[in-house]
Write a protein that holds these residues in place. Structure first.
Motif, short mmCIF file in Angstrom:
data_model
loop_
_atom_site.label_atom_id
_atom_site.label_comp_id
_atom_site.label_asym_id
_atom_site.label_seq_id
_atom_site.Cartn_x
_atom_site.Cartn_y
_atom_site.Cartn_z
N CYS A 1 0.89 -1.10 -0.06
CA CYS A 1 -0.30 0.13 0.73
C CYS A 1 1.24 1.49 -0.41
O CYS A 1 0.98 2.27 -0.82
CB CYS A 1 -1.32 0.05 1.13
N GLU B 1 1.27 5.06 -2.15
CA GLU B 1 -0.05 5.83 -1.77
C GLU B 1 0.35 7.01 -2.06
O GLU B 1 -1.43 8.20 -2.08
CB GLU B 1 0.30 5.89 -0.35
N CYS C 1 -7.86 -3.69 2.34
CA CYS C 1 -7.10 -2.98 2.62
C CYS C 1 -7.94 -1.33 2.09
O CYS C 1 -7.32 -1.41 0.94
CB CYS C 1 -5.88 -2.98 3.80
N GLU C 2 -8.06 -0.36 2.80
CA GLU C 2 -7.93 1.06 1.89
C GLU C 2 -8.91 1.09 1.16
O GLU C 2 -9.05 1.28 -0.15
CB GLU C 2 -6.25 0.95 2.09
N LYS D 1 -9.83 3.99 -0.64
CA LYS D 1 -8.93 4.83 -2.17
C LYS D 1 -9.08 3.92 -3.24
O LYS D 1 -8.12 5.00 -4.07
CB LYS D 1 -7.44 4.60 -1.15
N TYR E 1 -12.74 -6.38 5.68
CA TYR E 1 -12.07 -5.09 5.72
C TYR E 1 -11.38 -4.71 6.53
O TYR E 1 -11.57 -5.29 7.92
CB TYR E 1 -13.16 -3.29 5.40
N ASN F 1 -7.40 -2.48 8.10
CA ASN F 1 -6.91 -1.05 7.98
C ASN F 1 -5.12 -2.22 7.60
O ASN F 1 -4.86 -3.01 8.24
CB ASN F 1 -6.47 -0.20 8.35
N GLU G 1 -1.56 -2.58 8.67
CA GLU G 1 -0.98 -2.05 9.76
C GLU G 1 -1.81 -3.30 10.30
O GLU G 1 -1.57 -4.52 11.13
CB GLU G 1 -0.72 -1.05 10.83
N HIS H 1 -3.97 -5.57 9.34
CA HIS H 1 -3.53 -7.09 8.63
C HIS H 1 -2.45 -7.50 8.77
O HIS H 1 -2.32 -8.96 9.35
CB HIS H 1 -3.66 -6.51 6.83
#
Length: 283
Positions: free
Chosen positions: A100, A104, A142-143, A146, A168, A170, A172, A174
Protein backbone atom coordinates in the motif's frame (compact mmCIF):
# COMPACT_ATOMS: atom_id res chain seq x y z
CA UNK A 1 -14.93 -7.20 -16.93
CA UNK A 2 -14.09 -8.58 -20.37
CA UNK A 3 -10.29 -8.54 -20.34
CA UNK A 4 -8.58 -9.89 -17.21
CA UNK A 5 -4.80 -10.12 -16.98
CA UNK A 6 -3.24 -12.36 -14.35
CA UNK A 7 0.39 -11.76 -13.45
CA UNK A 8 1.59 -15.00 -11.88
CA UNK A 9 -0.49 -17.98 -13.00
CA UNK A 10 0.30 -20.28 -10.07
CA UNK A 11 -1.85 -21.68 -7.29
CA UNK A 12 -3.62 -18.41 -6.44
CA UNK A 13 -3.65 -16.74 -9.84
CA UNK A 14 -4.54 -19.96 -11.63
CA UNK A 15 -7.33 -20.89 -9.22
CA UNK A 16 -8.82 -17.40 -9.55
CA UNK A 17 -8.65 -17.76 -13.32
CA UNK A 18 -10.52 -21.08 -13.27
CA UNK A 19 -13.46 -19.87 -11.19
CA UNK A 20 -13.72 -16.40 -12.72
CA UNK A 21 -13.86 -18.00 -16.17
CA UNK A 22 -16.44 -20.53 -14.98
CA UNK A 23 -18.75 -17.72 -13.83
CA UNK A 24 -17.92 -15.39 -16.73
CA UNK A 25 -17.33 -17.51 -19.85
CA UNK A 26 -17.27 -14.42 -22.07
CA UNK A 27 -14.24 -13.04 -20.21
CA UNK A 28 -10.82 -13.42 -21.85
CA UNK A 29 -8.14 -14.42 -19.33
CA UNK A 30 -4.60 -13.39 -20.23
CA UNK A 31 -1.52 -14.75 -18.47
CA UNK A 32 1.70 -12.85 -17.81
CA UNK A 33 4.87 -14.45 -16.48
CA UNK A 34 8.64 -14.04 -16.63
CA UNK A 35 8.86 -17.71 -17.60
CA UNK A 36 7.60 -18.85 -20.98
CA UNK A 37 7.30 -22.40 -19.65
CA UNK A 38 4.85 -21.22 -16.99
CA UNK A 39 2.62 -19.63 -19.61
CA UNK A 40 2.80 -22.71 -21.83
CA UNK A 41 1.77 -24.88 -18.90
CA UNK A 42 -1.07 -22.49 -17.97
CA UNK A 43 -2.29 -22.61 -21.57
CA UNK A 44 -2.15 -26.39 -21.72
CA UNK A 45 -4.10 -26.61 -18.46
CA UNK A 46 -6.62 -24.09 -19.84
CA UNK A 47 -6.07 -21.72 -16.93
CA UNK A 48 -5.64 -18.86 -19.40
CA UNK A 49 -6.94 -18.13 -22.87
CA UNK A 50 -3.94 -16.22 -24.18
CA UNK A 51 -0.41 -15.14 -23.32
CA UNK A 52 0.33 -11.46 -22.78
CA UNK A 53 3.07 -9.02 -21.79
CA UNK A 54 3.16 -6.17 -19.31
CA UNK A 55 2.58 -3.63 -22.09
CA UNK A 56 -0.72 -5.34 -22.94
CA UNK A 57 -2.31 -4.29 -19.64
CA UNK A 58 -3.19 -0.98 -21.28
CA UNK A 59 -6.23 -2.96 -22.52
CA UNK A 60 -7.13 -4.42 -19.13
CA UNK A 61 -10.39 -4.14 -17.28
CA UNK A 62 -8.76 -5.96 -14.37
CA UNK A 63 -5.19 -6.93 -13.51
CA UNK A 64 -4.63 -9.52 -10.77
CA UNK A 65 -1.10 -9.60 -9.34
CA UNK A 66 -0.35 -12.98 -7.75
CA UNK A 67 3.45 -13.06 -7.43
CA UNK A 68 5.83 -12.85 -4.42
CA UNK A 69 5.32 -9.70 -2.38
CA UNK A 70 8.77 -8.26 -3.06
CA UNK A 71 8.13 -8.52 -6.80
CA UNK A 72 4.69 -6.95 -6.29
CA UNK A 73 6.22 -3.90 -4.58
CA UNK A 74 8.58 -3.40 -7.51
CA UNK A 75 6.03 -4.02 -10.26
CA UNK A 76 2.84 -2.43 -8.95
CA UNK A 77 3.66 1.23 -9.75
CA UNK A 78 4.57 0.27 -13.33
CA UNK A 79 1.32 -1.63 -13.79
CA UNK A 80 -0.65 1.36 -12.51
CA UNK A 81 1.22 3.56 -14.97
CA UNK A 82 0.08 1.37 -17.85
CA UNK A 83 -3.55 0.55 -17.12
CA UNK A 84 -6.39 2.65 -18.58
CA UNK A 85 -8.38 4.98 -16.35
CA UNK A 86 -11.24 2.47 -16.45
CA UNK A 87 -9.02 -0.41 -15.31
CA UNK A 88 -8.41 -1.83 -11.84
CA UNK A 89 -5.36 -3.55 -10.34
CA UNK A 90 -5.66 -5.91 -7.37
CA UNK A 91 -2.96 -7.86 -5.60
CA UNK A 92 -3.14 -11.10 -3.62
CA UNK A 93 -0.13 -10.58 -1.38
CA UNK A 94 0.18 -11.89 2.18
CA UNK A 95 1.53 -8.53 3.40
CA UNK A 96 -0.16 -5.20 2.87
CA UNK A 97 1.78 -2.33 4.51
CA UNK A 98 4.68 -2.13 2.03
CA UNK A 99 2.42 -2.77 -0.96
CA UNK A 100 0.00 0.00 0.00
CA UNK A 101 2.83 2.39 0.84
CA UNK A 102 4.56 2.06 -2.52
CA UNK A 103 1.51 3.47 -4.35
CA UNK A 104 0.10 5.83 -1.71
CA UNK A 105 1.00 8.88 -3.83
CA UNK A 106 0.56 7.33 -7.25
CA UNK A 107 -1.67 9.39 -9.61
CA UNK A 108 -3.77 6.27 -10.22
CA UNK A 109 -4.03 5.12 -6.60
CA UNK A 110 -7.81 5.09 -7.06
CA UNK A 111 -7.31 2.28 -9.61
CA UNK A 112 -5.75 -0.10 -7.07
CA UNK A 113 -7.46 -2.40 -4.57
CA UNK A 114 -5.26 -4.08 -1.95
CA UNK A 115 -6.52 -7.51 -0.99
CA UNK A 116 -5.42 -10.81 0.54
CA UNK A 117 -7.47 -13.91 -0.23
CA UNK A 118 -6.68 -16.21 2.69
CA UNK A 119 -6.57 -19.51 0.85
CA UNK A 120 -3.95 -21.83 -0.48
CA UNK A 121 -2.11 -25.09 -0.15
CA UNK A 122 1.55 -26.02 0.24
CA UNK A 123 1.87 -26.48 -3.52
CA UNK A 124 2.80 -23.93 -6.18
CA UNK A 125 2.83 -23.45 -9.93
CA UNK A 126 0.07 -23.74 -12.55
CA UNK A 127 -0.51 -27.44 -11.88
CA UNK A 128 -1.41 -26.62 -8.26
CA UNK A 129 -4.43 -24.50 -9.30
CA UNK A 130 -7.91 -25.95 -8.87
CA UNK A 131 -11.55 -24.93 -8.88
CA UNK A 132 -13.22 -24.11 -5.57
CA UNK A 133 -10.12 -23.02 -3.67
CA UNK A 134 -11.82 -19.83 -2.47
CA UNK A 135 -15.22 -21.16 -1.44
CA UNK A 136 -15.94 -20.00 2.10
CA UNK A 137 -12.55 -18.29 2.39
CA UNK A 138 -12.00 -14.75 3.67
CA UNK A 139 -10.70 -12.04 1.38
CA UNK A 140 -9.22 -9.19 3.42
CA UNK A 141 -9.46 -5.84 1.66
CA UNK A 142 -7.36 -2.89 2.82
CA UNK A 143 -7.85 0.85 2.28
CA UNK A 144 -11.02 0.26 0.27
CA UNK A 145 -11.91 3.94 0.66
CA UNK A 146 -8.96 4.85 -1.59
CA UNK A 147 -10.34 2.89 -4.55
CA UNK A 148 -12.91 4.25 -7.01
CA UNK A 149 -16.26 2.90 -5.86
CA UNK A 150 -17.50 1.61 -9.23
CA UNK A 151 -14.27 -0.30 -9.80
CA UNK A 152 -14.14 -1.85 -6.35
CA UNK A 153 -17.81 -2.78 -6.60
CA UNK A 154 -17.24 -4.77 -9.80
CA UNK A 155 -14.17 -6.51 -8.43
CA UNK A 156 -15.71 -7.45 -5.09
CA UNK A 157 -18.72 -8.95 -6.87
CA UNK A 158 -16.33 -11.00 -8.99
CA UNK A 159 -14.71 -12.40 -5.83
CA UNK A 160 -17.89 -12.96 -3.82
CA UNK A 161 -19.37 -14.79 -6.81
CA UNK A 162 -16.59 -17.40 -6.54
CA UNK A 163 -17.38 -17.97 -2.88
CA UNK A 164 -15.27 -15.52 -0.90
CA UNK A 165 -16.49 -13.45 2.01
CA UNK A 166 -15.09 -9.94 2.33
CA UNK A 167 -13.58 -8.40 5.44
CA UNK A 168 -12.12 -4.89 5.68
CA UNK A 169 -9.00 -4.02 7.64
CA UNK A 170 -6.24 -1.43 7.61
CA UNK A 171 -2.82 -2.61 6.35
CA UNK A 172 -1.10 -2.38 9.75
CA UNK A 173 -3.77 -4.47 11.48
CA UNK A 174 -3.71 -6.99 8.64
CA UNK A 175 0.04 -7.53 8.84
CA UNK A 176 -0.01 -7.88 12.63
CA UNK A 177 -2.88 -10.38 12.69
CA UNK A 178 -1.60 -12.42 9.75
CA UNK A 179 1.80 -12.79 11.43
CA UNK A 180 0.05 -14.79 14.18
CA UNK A 181 -2.49 -16.60 12.04
CA UNK A 182 -0.33 -17.57 9.06
CA UNK A 183 3.31 -16.55 9.14
CA UNK A 184 4.07 -18.14 12.53
CA UNK A 185 2.55 -21.47 11.50
CA UNK A 186 4.74 -21.57 8.40
CA UNK A 187 7.88 -20.86 10.43
CA UNK A 188 6.89 -23.53 12.97
CA UNK A 189 6.40 -26.04 10.17
CA UNK A 190 9.72 -25.26 8.51
CA UNK A 191 11.60 -25.50 11.81
CA UNK A 192 9.88 -28.74 12.82
CA UNK A 193 10.89 -30.22 9.49
CA UNK A 194 14.45 -28.95 9.99
CA UNK A 195 14.64 -30.46 13.50
CA UNK A 196 13.47 -33.86 12.31
CA UNK A 197 15.74 -33.90 9.24
CA UNK A 198 18.76 -33.00 11.35
CA UNK A 199 18.00 -35.60 14.01
CA UNK A 200 16.66 -38.41 11.89
CA UNK A 201 19.41 -38.90 9.31
CA UNK A 202 17.80 -42.01 7.85
CA UNK A 203 15.11 -40.84 5.41
CA UNK A 204 13.48 -44.28 5.52
CA UNK A 205 12.91 -43.88 9.27
CA UNK A 206 11.18 -40.56 8.69
CA UNK A 207 8.98 -42.08 5.99
CA UNK A 208 8.07 -45.18 7.99
CA UNK A 209 7.46 -43.47 11.33
CA UNK A 210 5.77 -40.24 10.26
CA UNK A 211 2.15 -40.41 11.39
CA UNK A 212 -0.70 -38.21 10.29
CA UNK A 213 0.01 -35.76 13.12
CA UNK A 214 3.56 -35.15 11.94
CA UNK A 215 2.49 -35.01 8.31
CA UNK A 216 -0.21 -32.39 8.93
CA UNK A 217 2.02 -30.31 11.20
CA UNK A 218 4.95 -30.26 8.79
CA UNK A 219 2.79 -29.88 5.65
CA UNK A 220 3.53 -26.17 5.29
CA UNK A 221 7.28 -26.87 5.15
CA UNK A 222 6.63 -27.94 1.56
CA UNK A 223 5.72 -24.32 0.70
CA UNK A 224 7.85 -22.24 -1.64
CA UNK A 225 10.81 -20.46 0.04
CA UNK A 226 10.81 -18.01 -2.89
CA UNK A 227 7.34 -16.88 -1.82
CA UNK A 228 7.77 -16.99 1.95
CA UNK A 229 11.17 -15.36 2.44
CA UNK A 230 9.94 -11.98 1.06
CA UNK A 231 6.83 -12.24 3.25
CA UNK A 232 8.93 -12.69 6.39
CA UNK A 233 11.17 -9.82 5.29
CA UNK A 234 8.29 -7.40 4.72
CA UNK A 235 6.57 -8.37 7.96
CA UNK A 236 9.77 -8.75 9.98
CA UNK A 237 8.78 -6.77 13.11
CA UNK A 238 5.44 -8.52 13.53
CA UNK A 239 6.95 -11.94 12.85
CA UNK A 240 9.67 -11.38 15.47
CA UNK A 241 6.99 -10.40 18.00
CA UNK A 242 5.06 -13.62 17.33
CA UNK A 243 8.25 -15.68 17.59
CA UNK A 244 9.12 -14.09 20.95
CA UNK A 245 5.71 -15.07 22.35
CA UNK A 246 5.85 -18.54 20.81
CA UNK A 247 9.34 -19.20 22.18
CA UNK A 248 8.19 -18.03 25.62
CA UNK A 249 5.37 -20.59 25.55
CA UNK A 250 7.70 -23.35 24.37
CA UNK A 251 10.20 -22.52 27.08
CA UNK A 252 7.46 -22.54 29.71
CA UNK A 253 6.29 -25.97 28.51
CA UNK A 254 9.86 -27.24 28.66
CA UNK A 255 10.24 -26.00 32.26
CA UNK A 256 7.03 -27.76 33.28
CA UNK A 257 8.45 -30.95 31.82
CA UNK A 258 11.68 -30.52 33.78
CA UNK A 259 9.68 -29.98 36.97
CA UNK A 260 7.55 -33.08 36.32
CA UNK A 261 4.50 -30.83 36.63
CA UNK A 262 2.22 -32.84 34.39
CA UNK A 263 -0.91 -31.47 36.03
CA UNK A 264 0.11 -28.04 34.74
CA UNK A 265 0.87 -29.52 31.33
CA UNK A 266 -2.58 -31.10 31.26
CA UNK A 267 -4.16 -27.75 32.12
CA UNK A 268 -2.14 -25.99 29.41
CA UNK A 269 -3.43 -28.42 26.81
CA UNK A 270 -6.98 -28.45 28.13
CA UNK A 271 -7.18 -24.66 28.04
CA UNK A 272 -5.87 -24.66 24.50
CA UNK A 273 -8.44 -27.26 23.41
CA UNK A 274 -10.88 -24.36 23.11
CA UNK A 275 -9.28 -23.69 19.72
CA UNK A 276 -11.33 -26.57 18.26
CA UNK A 277 -14.55 -24.66 19.07
CA UNK A 278 -13.21 -21.48 17.47
CA UNK A 279 -12.10 -23.29 14.31
CA UNK A 280 -15.15 -25.55 14.04
CA UNK A 281 -16.33 -25.78 10.48
CA UNK A 282 -13.07 -24.66 8.88
CA UNK A 283 -11.84 -27.22 6.37
Amino acid sequence: MKNIYIIGVGLIGGSLAIDIKKNNPETVIYGISRKEATLNEALSLKLIDKKATLDDVENADLVIIAIPVDATVKLLPTILDKIPDSGLVVDAGSTKVDICKVVENHPKRRNFLAMHPIAGTEYSGPSAAFSGLFIGKTNIVCEVEKTTFKLQEKALKLFTDIGMRIRYMNPEAHDKHIAYMSHLSHISSFMLGKTVIEKEKNERDIFDMAGSGFESTVRLAKSSPAMWTPIFKQNKDNVIETLDEYITNLTHFKELMKQNDFDAIYNEMENTNHIKDILKGIS
